[in-house]
Design an enzyme around this catalytic site. Structure first.
Site, mmCIF file in Angstrom:
data_model
loop_
_atom_site.group_PDB
_atom_site.id
_atom_site.type_symbol
_atom_site.label_atom_id
_atom_site.label_comp_id
_atom_site.label_asym_id
_atom_site.label_seq_id
_atom_site.Cartn_x
_atom_site.Cartn_y
_atom_site.Cartn_z
ATOM 1 N N CYS A 1 0.815 -1.221 0.000
ATOM 2 C CA CYS A 1 0.000 0.000 0.000
ATOM 3 C C CYS A 1 0.850 1.273 0.000
ATOM 4 C CB CYS A 1 -0.940 -0.002 1.196
ATOM 5 S SG CYS A 1 -1.858 -1.539 1.385
ATOM 6 N N HIS B 1 -9.572 2.487 -0.469
ATOM 7 C CA HIS B 1 -8.150 2.141 -0.463
ATOM 8 C C HIS B 1 -7.757 1.649 -1.850
ATOM 9 C CE1 HIS B 1 -4.268 0.990 0.631
ATOM 10 N NE2 HIS B 1 -4.486 0.364 1.768
ATOM 11 N N HIS C 1 -2.623 7.305 6.628
ATOM 12 C CA HIS C 1 -2.959 6.130 5.823
ATOM 13 C C HIS C 1 -4.441 5.821 5.993
ATOM 14 C CE1 HIS C 1 -2.116 2.567 3.540
ATOM 15 N NE2 HIS C 1 -2.457 1.748 4.524
#
Length: 614
Positions: free
Chosen positions: A263, A454, A416
């Site tokens: 990620c 995401h 995040h």
């Protein structure tokens, strides 16, 4: 003189909020507080992107645009009717015991119960079984119906000759093209000033390409009685996004890599570009990431892991009988999992001297990017200590560049912020502890995944582009899907709230971009505001150089706006130079001192010093 400053001179792409260039996607996330002109421009951009008939000033059209962007109910496949296969046993088979042969290579590691094996003289294994197991086509309802999808009606494969490319690469071509054209400087002009090996491209996909045109189709083919195609294996590779940028968008001969960091992939690639620019080995870098993971198998895999927000859990949180897809991702609040999304996000970065010489738009500078692993781990997807290190280093770097007061009073953080119960505790502790250590009383936390989900590889690119929008429009997006922080969230020194925060762009110097990835991949980037960047460049190059830059910028910015207007109308062309300008060895002029490449005004220098002269 100190190292070159990496300057962001263009950015673009596509995510669930819309086109990334010229802050269109950012504006969709704060459209409720924008002025009329900016809001009108955002609606017009979405209408062109989504191929919507009708006037974007009409309320019904605007509601359609809002409803079909950001996180919403999955519409790229039917979550109520997913093709599946279930096993069934016929005992005994109608005609008695069944025998067949397989190679030893294909023999399962765990031999099914009821199989009797005999090795034949030719080496094959004869299998006899009293019970025949068959696969029966079936349909299932997905327990997850939320995803961050690009705006409904946007079809990247129709914007260039996509030739059955996987969706991830279609998004990638559009995203890189959008970023390159946002610069407002023809690439041919760059090739007059920059050596061929001083260009670079860094990009990747954390998952690789997974639909039927790539890895997904390759793996499914044998079970469906088909053969894999010649393209599926190659196009499924995780570094294929950068290969497409080099081969079809910018034609780069310079450095290239798909630096994969789960990620944190976008920041990993940005670090590669920053390091090479500061070392003087690169002058222009195209940096990004692309991902298209919204396919049933991937959704089910993450759900089985316990990572995704399931419908029943969301309804339980709300005490409701219907799922609120829009609020599926709830960073730092009472939540139940993250929300998968698709995107392709790119930035174009040059050294400061070239940015001034070109008259390029100065969107920001990259102070640095820090990457650290977690050390020994219990669980490979679980968080660890590496993110404490990256964030501490980033804050120390910002303090060294701009001073302690700037970090304390003129910075904020793009978290995040995945929306999982584990992340809300671990990341909030990191942010809160760092705020304490560096003397920050109420550090504003943004979490753009609340809006778009995401996007995996390009996720920190979403955060970076949102930060660039804040400096232009003066709003830090609130975490709009939450009511407030959960009881186990650490926030004594943080501001975590649903409301947008209005700021004076000239009073906000630093945005920290934080990213945590599976496997212990952590990264934090230091992004310096456009006004701070201009001050740094003025100190380095002088006021006269800045005046010359401003004069050149008029034409550059005008060309960039022309592209933006064309893209809003739906008239812009996606760059895809298939088979154009292809060179072979006979086209090069090679001597002991240099290599001349057609199309470039400057040669590749072979004047190399001995790195081990001592």
């Amino acid at each position: 003189m100190s190292s070159p400053v990496p300057v962001i001179v263009g950015f673009g792409g596509i995510n669930p909020a819309g086109r990334v260039s010229f802050d269109h996607a950012y504006r969709r996330t704060v459209i409720d507080v924008l002025g009329k002109s900016a809001a009108d421009d955002t609606y017009a951009s979405l209408a062109g992107l989504m191929n919507v008939d009708g006037d974007s000033t009409e309320e019904s059209v605007r509601q359609h645009l809002l409803d079909n962007t950001l996180i919403r109910r999955i519409d790229c496949f039917d979550p109520d009717s997913i093709q599946w296969q279930r096993s069934a046993r016929l005992a005994p088979p109608p005609s008695g015991p069944v025998s067949f042969t397989i190679s030893r290579r294909d023999l399962p590691d765990e031999v099914p119960a009821g199989w009797s094996l005999r090795e034949r003289e030719d080496g094959r294994i004869e299998v006899t079984t009293e019970r025949l197991e068959v696969l029966i086509p079936d349909r299932r309802t997905s327990k997850v119906t939320s995803a961050g999808q690009t705006p409904a009606g946007f079809e990247p494969g129709k914007l260039y000759p996509s030739r059955n490319h996987p969706r991830g690469l279609q998004l990638n071509v559009y995203g890189a093209s959008d970023a390159v054209q946002s610069v407002g400087i023809p690439w041919e002009q760059l090739k007059k000033l920059v050596r061929p090996d001083e260009f670079a491209a860094y990009s990747g996909s954390a998952m690789g390409q997974l639909d039927s045109y790539s890895n997904g189709g390759m793996m499914q083919a044998p079970m469906m009685g088909r053969r894999p195609t010649a393209k599926q294996a190659a196009l499924g590779l995780p570094e294929m996004p950068v290969d497409f940028v080099n081969a079809y968008v910018i034609g780069s001969l310079g450095q290239t890599a798909g630096v994969i960091g789960a990620c944190a992939t976008f920041l990993y690639n940005l670090k590669a570009a920053v390091d090479e620019i500061r070392a003087g080995r690169c002058r222009v870098a195209v940096v990004g990431g692309a991902e298209a993971p919204i396919v049933p198998e991937v959704v089910e895999a993450y759900r089985t892991m316990g990572a995704l927000a399931e419908d029943e859990a969301l309804m339980a949180l709300d005490g409701a009988n219907a799922v609120d897809n829009r609020r599926a991702c709830r960073p730092f609040a009472e939540n139940c999992g993250f929300t998968l999304a698709e995107a392709a996000v790119y930035v174009v970065v040059t050294d400061d001297a070239l940015a001034l010489e070109l008259g390029a738009d100065i969107h920001a500078a990259v102070g640095d990017v820090f990457v650290n692993a977690d050390g020994y781990k219990k669980s490979i997807p679980g968080p660890g200590i590496g993110n404490y290190v990256t964030l501490a280093k980033a804050m120390a770097c910002a303090r060294a560049i701009l001073g302690e007061d700037a970090v304390r009073h003129r910075s904020y953080v793009h978290a995040h912020g995945t929306g999982t119960p584990q992340n809300r505790v671990t990341e909030s502790h990191i942010l809160n502890e760092m705020a304490k250590v560096f003397g920050i009383d109420r550090w504003t936390v943004a979490a753009v995944k609340a809006y778009i989900g995401h996007t995996l590889a390009p996720a920190s690119g979403d955060q970076t582009s949102s930060a660039l929008g804040t400096w232009r429009y003066g709003w830090i997006p609130g975490i709009a899907t939450i009511d407030g922080p959960a009881s186990d969230v650490h926030h004594s020194n943080l501001r975590i709230a649903p409301e947008h925060v209005e700021i004076d762009p000239a009073a906000l110097d630093i945005a920290f971009i934080n990213s945590k990835g599976f496997g212990g991949n952590n990264a934090t980037g230091v992004i310096l505001s456009p006004h701070v960047t201009r001050e740094l460049l003025s100190t380095r190059h002088g006021k006269q150089a800045m005046r010359r830059h401003a004069q050149r910028n008029d034409a550059v910015h005008g060309r960039a706006l022309d592209y933006d207007a064309a893209a809003t109308r739906g008239d812009a062309t996606t760059i895809y130079q298939y088979g154009q300008g292809v060179l072979d060895g006979d086209d090069l002029q090679i001597s002991t001192g240099e290599i001349s490449v057609p199309g470039y005004d400057q040669p590749i220098s072979l004047a190399t010093s001995n790195p081990y002269s001592d």
